[in-house]
Design a protein around this motif. Structure first.
Motif, PDB file in Angstrom:
ATOM      1  N   THR A   1      34.734  44.936  28.601  1.00 41.08           N
ATOM      2  CA  THR A   1      35.432  44.895  29.875  1.00 41.08           C
ATOM      3  C   THR A   1      36.590  45.878  29.842  1.00 41.08           C
ATOM      4  O   THR A   1      37.287  45.990  28.835  1.00 41.08           O
ATOM      5  CB  THR A   1      35.971  43.473  30.143  1.00 41.08           C
ATOM      6  OG1 THR A   1      34.897  42.543  30.064  1.00 41.08           O
ATOM      7  CG2 THR A   1      36.601  43.374  31.508  1.00 41.08           C
ATOM      8  N   TRP A   2      36.786  46.585  30.946  1.00 41.40           N
ATOM      9  CA  TRP A   2      37.923  47.483  31.103  1.00 41.40           C
ATOM     10  C   TRP A   2      38.718  47.033  32.323  1.00 41.40           C
ATOM     11  O   TRP A   2      38.149  46.626  33.335  1.00 41.40           O
ATOM     12  CB  TRP A   2      37.472  48.925  31.355  1.00 41.40           C
ATOM     13  CG  TRP A   2      36.808  49.584  30.210  1.00 41.40           C
ATOM     14  CD1 TRP A   2      37.388  50.364  29.246  1.00 41.40           C
ATOM     15  CD2 TRP A   2      35.412  49.571  29.900  1.00 41.40           C
ATOM     16  NE1 TRP A   2      36.443  50.820  28.367  1.00 41.40           N
ATOM     17  CE2 TRP A   2      35.216  50.342  28.741  1.00 41.40           C
ATOM     18  CE3 TRP A   2      34.293  48.958  30.480  1.00 41.40           C
ATOM     19  CZ2 TRP A   2      33.973  50.527  28.173  1.00 41.40           C
ATOM     20  CZ3 TRP A   2      33.057  49.133  29.908  1.00 41.40           C
ATOM     21  CH2 TRP A   2      32.895  49.916  28.774  1.00 41.40           C
ATOM     22  N   TYR A   3      40.032  47.138  32.235  1.00 43.73           N
ATOM     23  CA  TYR A   3      40.939  46.881  33.346  1.00 43.73           C
ATOM     24  C   TYR A   3      41.815  48.119  33.493  1.00 43.73           C
ATOM     25  O   TYR A   3      42.484  48.523  32.538  1.00 43.73           O
ATOM     26  CB  TYR A   3      41.843  45.687  33.072  1.00 43.73           C
ATOM     27  CG  TYR A   3      41.132  44.360  33.044  1.00 43.73           C
ATOM     28  CD1 TYR A   3      41.071  43.563  34.182  1.00 43.73           C
ATOM     29  CD2 TYR A   3      40.546  43.898  31.878  1.00 43.73           C
ATOM     30  CE1 TYR A   3      40.426  42.332  34.157  1.00 43.73           C
ATOM     31  CE2 TYR A   3      39.903  42.675  31.840  1.00 43.73           C
ATOM     32  CZ  TYR A   3      39.849  41.895  32.982  1.00 43.73           C
ATOM     33  OH  TYR A   3      39.210  40.683  32.950  1.00 43.73           O
TER      34      TYR A   3
ATOM     35  N   PRO B   1      45.115  55.482  31.536  1.00 47.03           N
ATOM     36  CA  PRO B   1      45.294  54.427  30.533  1.00 47.03           C
ATOM     37  C   PRO B   1      44.741  53.102  31.049  1.00 47.03           C
ATOM     38  O   PRO B   1      44.952  52.739  32.211  1.00 47.03           O
ATOM     39  CB  PRO B   1      46.806  54.361  30.342  1.00 47.03           C
ATOM     40  CG  PRO B   1      47.289  55.728  30.728  1.00 47.03           C
ATOM     41  CD  PRO B   1      46.369  56.160  31.857  1.00 47.03           C
ATOM     42  N   SER B   2      43.999  52.415  30.202  1.00 54.77           N
ATOM     43  CA  SER B   2      43.315  51.185  30.588  1.00 54.77           C
ATOM     44  C   SER B   2      43.369  50.187  29.449  1.00 54.77           C
ATOM     45  O   SER B   2      43.652  50.539  28.306  1.00 54.77           O
ATOM     46  CB  SER B   2      41.837  51.481  30.902  1.00 54.77           C
ATOM     47  OG  SER B   2      41.720  52.418  31.943  1.00 54.77           O
TER      48      SER B   2
ATOM     49  N   PRO C   1      43.536  37.807  31.924  1.00 55.95           N
ATOM     50  CA  PRO C   1      43.743  38.033  30.487  1.00 55.95           C
ATOM     51  C   PRO C   1      45.229  38.188  30.169  1.00 55.95           C
ATOM     52  O   PRO C   1      45.993  38.732  30.970  1.00 55.95           O
ATOM     53  CB  PRO C   1      42.999  39.338  30.215  1.00 55.95           C
ATOM     54  CG  PRO C   1      42.021  39.475  31.346  1.00 55.95           C
ATOM     55  CD  PRO C   1      42.684  38.820  32.526  1.00 55.95           C
ATOM     56  N   GLY C   2      45.628  37.729  28.999  1.00 58.31           N
ATOM     57  CA  GLY C   2      47.025  37.766  28.588  1.00 58.31           C
ATOM     58  C   GLY C   2      47.620  39.151  28.439  1.00 58.31           C
ATOM     59  O   GLY C   2      48.831  39.307  28.453  1.00 58.31           O
TER      60      GLY C   2
ATOM     61  N   ARG D   1      35.793  43.593  19.245  1.00 52.78           N
ATOM     62  CA  ARG D   1      36.865  43.960  18.301  1.00 52.78           C
ATOM     63  C   ARG D   1      38.243  43.548  18.795  1.00 52.78           C
ATOM     64  O   ARG D   1      39.237  43.734  18.112  1.00 52.78           O
ATOM     65  CB  ARG D   1      36.834  45.456  18.026  1.00 52.78           C
ATOM     66  CG  ARG D   1      35.551  45.891  17.324  1.00 52.78           C
ATOM     67  CD  ARG D   1      35.553  47.357  17.020  1.00 52.78           C
ATOM     68  NE  ARG D   1      35.630  48.110  18.276  1.00 52.78           N
ATOM     69  CZ  ARG D   1      35.918  49.402  18.359  1.00 52.78           C
ATOM     70  NH1 ARG D   1      36.178  50.092  17.267  1.00 52.78           N
ATOM     71  NH2 ARG D   1      35.948  50.009  19.514  1.00 52.78           N
ATOM     72  N   GLY D   2      38.327  43.027  20.020  1.00 53.40           N
ATOM     73  CA  GLY D   2      39.609  42.582  20.558  1.00 53.40           C
ATOM     74  C   GLY D   2      40.037  43.398  21.759  1.00 53.40           C
ATOM     75  O   GLY D   2      39.280  44.215  22.288  1.00 53.40           O
ATOM     76  N   SER D   3      41.278  43.203  22.166  1.00 51.20           N
ATOM     77  CA  SER D   3      41.847  43.889  23.329  1.00 51.20           C
ATOM     78  C   SER D   3      42.763  44.996  22.848  1.00 51.20           C
ATOM     79  O   SER D   3      43.526  44.815  21.902  1.00 51.20           O
ATOM     80  CB  SER D   3      42.659  42.908  24.177  1.00 51.20           C
ATOM     81  OG  SER D   3      41.864  41.820  24.553  1.00 51.20           O
TER      82      SER D   3
END
Length: 112
Positions: free
Chosen positions: A60-62, A91-92, A4-5, A98-100
């Protein structure tokens, strides 16, 4: 897997799969690592099914990990037994319909 960007560990992040830690019908947890800078990432995917037909919510969480955390998950004989409570305040990045966006923490266990 396309990176992901919003992933921000280095100037040219390229996340690659290291290990699946947990998987069910609606959840998946994986350990990823950036091929460029070697940063470990915890990846959680959750599908919230909408049984009324309005469309499922895919979230999705990173979460960036320290080297020690990533190595512990990589080497764990039973990765589901590793304490992930630190994710709740780490922090993730969260990505959903709704977006990133940056969030103050991620779930520390699967929803399902």
């Amino acid at each position: 897997m396309a990176t992901p960007g919003f992933i921000d560990c280095c100037g040219g992040p390229d996340l690659v799969w290291v290990r699946t830690l947990y998987e069910s019908h609606h959840d998946q947890e994986s350990l990823l690592r950036c091929a460029a800078c070697r940063t470990f990432w915890f990846h959680r995917f959750h599908e919230f099914p909408d049984w009324s037909g309005g469309g499922d919510d895919l979230t999705t969480w990173y979460t960036r990990l320290t080297t020690d955390e990533g190595e512990r998950l990589r080497d764990a004989a039973e990765p589901t037994a590793v304490d992930l409570s630190f994710l709740g305040t780490r922090p993730s990045w969260m990505d959903d319909a709704r977006g990133s966006r940056r969030v103050d923490g991620a779930p520390d266990h699967p929803h399902g």
